[in-house]
Design a protein around this motif. Structure first.
Motif, PDB file in Angstrom:
ATOM      1  N   GLY A 188     -56.113 -49.413 -21.386  1.00 29.16           N
ATOM      2  CA  GLY A 188     -57.234 -48.484 -21.450  1.00 29.16           C
ATOM      3  C   GLY A 188     -57.168 -47.299 -20.522  1.00 29.16           C
ATOM      4  N   MET A 189     -56.081 -47.134 -19.779  1.00 29.02           N
ATOM      5  CA  MET A 189     -55.973 -45.946 -18.937  1.00 29.02           C
ATOM      6  C   MET A 189     -55.647 -44.730 -19.810  1.00 29.02           C
ATOM      7  SD  MET A 189     -53.942 -47.550 -15.627  1.00 29.02           S
ATOM      8  CE  MET A 189     -53.504 -45.946 -14.955  1.00 29.02           C
ATOM      9  N   PRO A 211     -55.632 -56.009 -23.507  1.00 28.89           N
ATOM     10  CA  PRO A 211     -57.031 -56.357 -23.171  1.00 28.89           C
ATOM     11  C   PRO A 211     -57.425 -57.782 -23.552  1.00 28.89           C
ATOM     12  CG  PRO A 211     -56.928 -54.141 -24.066  1.00 28.89           C
ATOM     13  CD  PRO A 211     -55.554 -54.733 -24.231  1.00 28.89           C
ATOM     14  N   GLU A 212     -56.670 -58.423 -24.447  1.00 29.91           N
ATOM     15  CA  GLU A 212     -56.980 -59.821 -24.772  1.00 29.91           C
ATOM     16  C   GLU A 212     -56.756 -60.740 -23.571  1.00 29.91           C
ATOM     17  OE1 GLU A 212     -58.259 -60.774 -27.695  1.00 29.91           O
ATOM     18  OE2 GLU A 212     -58.236 -58.668 -28.360  1.00 29.91           O
ATOM     19  N   ALA A 268     -58.515 -57.170 -14.176  1.00 35.48           N
ATOM     20  CA  ALA A 268     -57.184 -57.163 -13.565  1.00 35.48           C
ATOM     21  C   ALA A 268     -56.159 -57.598 -14.605  1.00 35.48           C
ATOM     22  CB  ALA A 268     -57.157 -58.084 -12.361  1.00 35.48           C
ATOM     23  N   TYR A 269     -55.113 -56.800 -14.761  1.00 33.56           N
ATOM     24  CA  TYR A 269     -54.110 -57.066 -15.787  1.00 33.56           C
ATOM     25  C   TYR A 269     -52.779 -57.420 -15.136  1.00 33.56           C
ATOM     26  CZ  TYR A 269     -57.559 -55.092 -18.892  1.00 33.56           C
ATOM     27  OH  TYR A 269     -58.719 -54.861 -19.587  1.00 33.56           O
ATOM     28  N   ASN A 270     -52.198 -58.471 -15.650  1.00 29.56           N
ATOM     29  CA  ASN A 270     -50.972 -59.008 -15.097  1.00 29.56           C
ATOM     30  C   ASN A 270     -49.771 -58.187 -15.555  1.00 29.56           C
ATOM     31  OD1 ASN A 270     -49.169 -60.718 -13.861  1.00 29.56           O
ATOM     32  ND2 ASN A 270     -49.573 -62.473 -15.190  1.00 29.56           N
ATOM     33  N   SER A 271     -48.909 -57.877 -14.615  1.00 32.05           N
ATOM     34  CA  SER A 271     -47.728 -57.048 -14.860  1.00 32.05           C
ATOM     35  C   SER A 271     -46.485 -57.865 -14.531  1.00 32.05           C
ATOM     36  CB  SER A 271     -47.807 -55.823 -13.937  1.00 32.05           C
ATOM     37  OG  SER A 271     -46.573 -55.163 -13.848  1.00 32.05           O
TER      38      SER A 271
END
Lengths: 430, 430
Positions: free
Chosen positions: A120-121, A247-248, A228-231
């Motif tokens: 979403g950025m 986003p899921e 927070a999204y895992n990278s």
């Protein structure tokens, strides 16, 4: 920058694309001294690749290979085409290095920008990069991705929490790149200063660079009031931009147009079925200056079966549950540090910090866990503390199948990390 | 990347180019809240610029203006076009910030690449960037320039001398970016470790980010066995890439297609004649997101009269001899710290480190200098030491016109800097 059409490509078309890219990669790879030799020995060339599965006919590449070939053994092009290197930072022991040409940096930036777009950025977002620049790939990798996407980038670097907060406030920062252990430290700092995270503008955090559990992520999200999204990435495969959550938040899509993925049994190197844990093995499909074939990442994960609701067709890997070489064995049972974190951070009374201590007594490896208890639960009431101790012991035993030693520690009594946390202290004699 | 044709442009054509660029800059600048107001008040617009000298009709901009307008008061474009900011790093006191859009970063990278090309760097060179990344403009500024030029960039960052040496050796590094005080520290380290700089591969050092004398440069060149080129920049004018030495090493060409230069009397703001020292005032000619008009840099320099043998037509400024606000007055005489460095580092017996101490006794400002003497000259011979003391005192008095206190110190007794050196200790009561 937009949803890249390759992200929803059909699996058959993706396989065709991978076969073409893999052939081109072999063609380039054999220009390097190392793979020139390796591929000649194996008698294999681009013409032998007819399906992505043919990758298994090639030998694997290990970190020891990279060390033995340091510095230039895997380079395929003239030196004057190289424009970036990232090297391991130690001054003792064997080193590794990865080189990039201009097209490699472009491709890497695109991959990172795709990750950011996915969560979403957009241009107009203000991105604060709170990790180290320099030889560490996380800093420059995310920086280039954010600039490619067109976000306003604040190159804050790590540490200095007070300054981080000032930058966030002054520029209305909306997205952060932050190491999970520092995110927990940062949240603790906000709490102590009486700053309500709800008043701060960040709505997205990209967290990576160290393995962490879903429980750690949930804490970061709730303490900082953001998603927070895992990278996932590693310097041998550029750095960040290998796999990333959508986003899921059900696993990380691994960009299969850029990396060919295998998950194998670390002992036999045979593929494991989807859904089963094994070691991730990756082949670069886009890299020019320094392609790497079948790299043993040592990272333990699994391919998540089924389709993702987001519509992307690239398969998802689960969060990293350990490294094939950080596993330890207690009373005959294989244990990964991540299993312990998952238990501890799922218990509401437990604070942000813990330490796993490995020691040896009478030739038998022993496991002891020290864990901070939150201030409101750390009480001068022996019965309550004993009950909490029993509860945590039970939860650990259920997960690990062995009973570790356990110490409940006062809040803020264990060392806090500003960078990657050292969660395991290995006192066993060599 | 090559010798840019604008670098040898005739002065008349350059003036035409500057007039056009200045008109466009005013046109953009007045879209910002700050300059919109300023230019409306002055009643001046692009149409009033008929020669570069018409810049003097505009009011100057000061650091206090930037502080008052923090953060967004000078921005001319929608937020979503911004992709980079560099901000002053403090958490107390008033802050400043500079924003860039994509074209700004492209232009900045080009200017830095031109500096590097000018001193002989080419694709195939290996460039080790030994300064801090992040909000400091020197690190990312040089990094982008080197990549633009096509050099292989080693993003080492600052400090850890042992690792710096390993990287230099392992990758055959040919060019360094290093802060002068760290270069002297680095040279001392090599000497103590018994490493012959002649065996190391770097042939070029870019030195900047802190004012330093020709004597400091000569020492760096001789101790490290390379050519060191002086770099001038400041974050308000991007960072590095404002002015840079050519191989003649007789002053720094200021890129007059990108910056309009004035040298003025700091009191009256009237222009001083070429060759006379004054404060450098700069106007951006290419910047989009945040143009700055007539910025008072506080840096004291002079325009070097005459043509440069290299053939470039852009005028040269002398090395910075001080800042209009770091000048101090002793017995009625204006003194800049750089004058003291110039004397000290021109004396062969003097080591790498010195400290200038300002104090007040009975309401009178006092100057005291502590200077390290090299090991081979620091002897247990009072007569010899007294003679050296007299010699240094005389040289200081000849330059400063006042006689400072002087302490001869043993080698390595003063604190060594790994970053910018703190050479002045001001103990005067506020």
């Amino acid at each position: 920058m937009h949803l890249h059409e390759v992200e929803t490509i059909g699996r058959d078309a993706l396989a065709d694309l991978q076969v073409r890219a893999l052939r081109a990669t072999l063609e380039r790879a054999r220009r390097s001294p190392f793979y020139g030799r390796r591929l000649a020995e194996s008698g294999l060339g681009p013409q032998d690749i007819r399906s992505p599965g043919d990758i298994r006919r090639l030998p694997v590449t290990t970190k020891d290979d990279l060390r033995a070939e340091y510095p230039f053994g895997l380079v395929t092009c003239p030196r004057e085409e190289l424009i970036r290197l990232h090297a391991s930072s130690g001054t003792t022991g064997a080193s590794t290095v990865v080189f990039h040409d201009r097209q490699d940096l472009d491709n890497w930036s695109d991959l990172v920008a795709r990750c950011m777009y996915m969560v979403g950025m957009r241009p107009g977002d203000v991105f604060q990069n709170m990790t180290a620049y320099g030889l560490f790939t996380g800093g420059l990798g995310m920086h280039y991705g954010a600039e490619r996407l067109g976000c306003l980038t604040v190159p804050a670097g790590p540490g200095n929490t007070q300054r981080q907060i000032k930058l966030i406030r002054d520029f209305g920062v909306t997205a952060l790149h932050i190491i999970p252990s520092y995110a927990l430290h940062f949240a603790g700092w906000l709490e102590r200063e009486g700053i309500d995270p709800g008043e701060l503008t960040p709505r997205i955090a990209l967290i990576g660079a160290e393995p962490h559990t879903g429980e750690a992520r949930s804490r970061i999200e709730s303490l900082l009031d953001l998603k927070a999204y895992n990278s996932y990435g590693l310097s041998e495969m550029n750095g960040p931009g290998v796999a990333f959550e959508c986003p899921e938040q059900q696993g990380m899509h691994l960009w299969e147009d850029a990396f060919l993925m295998e998950v194998v049994d670390p002992e036999t190197l045979e593929p494991v079925p989807d859904g089963e844990p094994g070691e991730l093995v990756l082949t670069t499909l886009q890299r020019h200056a320094m392609p790497i074939l079948r790299y043993r990442t040592k990272d333990i994960t699994r391919i998540l079966p089924g389709d993702c609701a987001c519509g992307r067709t690239h398969r998802r890997i689960d969060r990293i549950t350990g490294r094939s070489d950080d596993m330890f064995i207690i009373k005959g049972v294989n244990i990964y540090p991540m299993q312990i974190e998952r238990v501890l951070l799922g218990i509401p009374e437990v604070g942000q910090n813990y330490l796993i201590i490995l020691d040896r007594e009478q030739d038998i490896d022993q496991l002891r866990v020290k864990v901070e208890i939150k201030a409101e639960h750390y009480r001068d009431d022996p019965a309550a503390m004993a009950a909490l101790h029993r509860h945590i012991i039970h939860r650990l035993r259920d997960e690990l199948l062995v009973t570790p030693g356990l110490d409940l520690m006062p809040p803020r009594s264990l060392p806090e990390a500003q960078g990657k946390a050292q969660r395991v202290e290995d006192l066993r004699p060599r």
